[in-house]
Scaffold this motif. Structure first.
Motif, short mmCIF file in Angstrom:
data_model
loop_
_atom_site.label_atom_id
_atom_site.label_comp_id
_atom_site.label_asym_id
_atom_site.label_seq_id
_atom_site.Cartn_x
_atom_site.Cartn_y
_atom_site.Cartn_z
N ARG A 119 0.84 -1.20 0.00
CA ARG A 119 0.00 0.00 0.00
C ARG A 119 0.88 1.25 0.00
NH1 ARG A 119 -2.63 -1.41 4.16
NH2 ARG A 119 -1.73 -0.04 5.75
N ARG A 122 2.59 1.75 -3.51
CA ARG A 122 1.64 2.22 -4.52
C ARG A 122 1.39 3.71 -4.38
NH1 ARG A 122 -1.23 -2.57 -3.25
NH2 ARG A 122 -2.74 -1.37 -2.03
N VAL A 123 1.17 4.16 -3.16
CA VAL A 123 0.95 5.59 -2.91
C VAL A 123 2.20 6.38 -3.29
CG1 VAL A 123 0.62 7.31 -1.09
CG2 VAL A 123 -0.77 5.23 -1.11
N TYR A 125 4.85 5.71 -5.31
CA TYR A 125 5.25 5.84 -6.71
C TYR A 125 4.23 6.62 -7.53
CZ TYR A 125 9.50 3.22 -6.16
OH TYR A 125 10.76 2.84 -5.77
N ARG A 126 3.01 6.70 -7.05
CA ARG A 126 2.06 7.59 -7.71
C ARG A 126 2.52 9.04 -7.57
NH1 ARG A 126 -2.28 6.18 -5.14
NH2 ARG A 126 -2.49 7.99 -3.76
N HIS A 127 3.02 9.40 -6.41
CA HIS A 127 3.54 10.75 -6.20
C HIS A 127 4.86 10.95 -6.93
CE1 HIS A 127 0.42 11.82 -3.45
NE2 HIS A 127 0.75 10.90 -2.55
N LEU A 129 5.90 9.61 -9.76
CA LEU A 129 5.68 9.80 -11.20
C LEU A 129 5.14 11.19 -11.52
CD1 LEU A 129 4.24 6.32 -12.22
CD2 LEU A 129 6.52 7.22 -12.70
N ALA A 130 4.44 11.80 -10.58
CA ALA A 130 3.88 13.13 -10.81
C ALA A 130 4.84 14.25 -10.43
CB ALA A 130 2.59 13.28 -10.00
N ASP A 143 5.43 -1.52 -14.46
CA ASP A 143 4.22 -1.46 -13.63
C ASP A 143 4.37 -2.25 -12.34
OD1 ASP A 143 2.98 0.11 -15.51
OD2 ASP A 143 1.87 -1.54 -16.46
N PRO A 146 6.57 -0.94 -8.07
CA PRO A 146 6.16 -0.69 -6.68
C PRO A 146 6.05 -1.97 -5.86
CG PRO A 146 4.89 0.67 -8.18
CD PRO A 146 5.66 -0.28 -9.03
N SER A 197 4.28 9.72 2.22
CA SER A 197 3.43 8.60 1.83
C SER A 197 3.14 7.67 3.00
CB SER A 197 4.09 7.81 0.70
OG SER A 197 4.25 8.62 -0.46
#
Length: 253
Positions: A119, A122-123, A125-127, A129-130, A143, A146, A197
């Motif tokens: 969990r 995932r949180v 690597y979302r940040h 990438l942005a 993909d 993470p 995160s």
């Protein structure tokens, strides 16, 4: 990894000098890239009996790498008076029969296990990438990355050794950093996003866990930065690090 045990029975006239001479030898082991860790113990039942435990990266690294290298002469000079006192000297391979006791939980268990770490990644690597500073480093991220990083963290924090068994262990993780030329601002941003995160992913917020986690994040990212520089001299074969609570055990109330 391979574990070497050397059992000594040291005569009384050499007992006082034995730990001092092995402290000199330990200084050599600390500089040997083939040595993971070491520990000298003395029997409380028979004070003449001592056991030295050395973890090597492999038996070949010990027998050919260390013994055939430039450090071995210095090591042997320190322990030569006690060679005749050796009762046993063998290599042992770790087995699957192992685990922590009930006294202190691992960081892995305290964090919430594999589900919590997945969990978190995932949180995180979302940040990542942005983010305009560290995002370009991960522009071509798989993909599954993470999940793989969660496996790495799990093993580092005392959980299953899946990253070693399934992903190639430390050399594989090292390969993700070689040649990346990570900058200090990128390292700091990476750490900041990871720590932010932790809250979003709902991992424990107690000071002891966070201090241990920050300690690993700082250590790991500083090592990654160094290894990522062009022409860096790196240790390519090492075990996955095992991270514990450090000086502050978990607060249980």
């Amino acid at each position: 990894m391979i574990v070497e045990y050397i059992r000594y029975r040291v005569p009384e006239e050499r007992q006082a000098a034995f730990p001092h001479d092995y402290a000199r030898a330990a200084g050599v082991l600390a500089r040997a890239p083939q040595c993971v860790d070491y520990e000298l113990s003395r029997s409380v039942d028979e004070p003449a009996c001592w056991v030295l435990r050395i973890t090597w990266t492999s038996a070949a690294d010990h027998l050919q790498g260390f013994r055939g290298g430039e450090l071995f002469g210095e090591f042997l000079a320190a322990v030569r008076p006690y060679v005749g006192d050796i009762e046993e000297m063998r290599h042992y391979a770790p087995t699957a029969v192992r685990g922590p006791g009930a006294s202190v939980p691992t960081l892995y268990d305290w964090a919430g296990g594999a589900a919590a770490l997945e969990r978190l990644t995932r949180v995180f690597y979302r940040h990542v990438l942005a983010d305009d500073l560290v995002g370009p480093l991960f522009a071509h991220m798989d993909d599954e990355h993470p999940r793989h990083v969660a496996m790495w963290l799990a093993e580092v924090f005392g959980g299953p050794d899946r990253y070693t068994r399934e992903r190639g262990g430390y050399p594989a993780m090292l390969g993700h950093h070689l040649g990346k030329a990570i900058t200090e601002p990128q390292r700091r941003r990476w750490v900041a996003l990871l720590l932010d995160s932790l809250d979003e992913a709902g991992l424990p917020a107690d000071p002891e866990f966070r201090a241990a986690f920050v300690g690993y994040a700082e250590w790991g990212t500083r090592l990654a930065l160094t290894n990522s520089q062009p022409g860096a001299e790196v240790v390519r074969n090492a075990p996955v690090p095992h991270w514990g609570w450090g000086v502050a055990p978990p607060w249980t109330g």
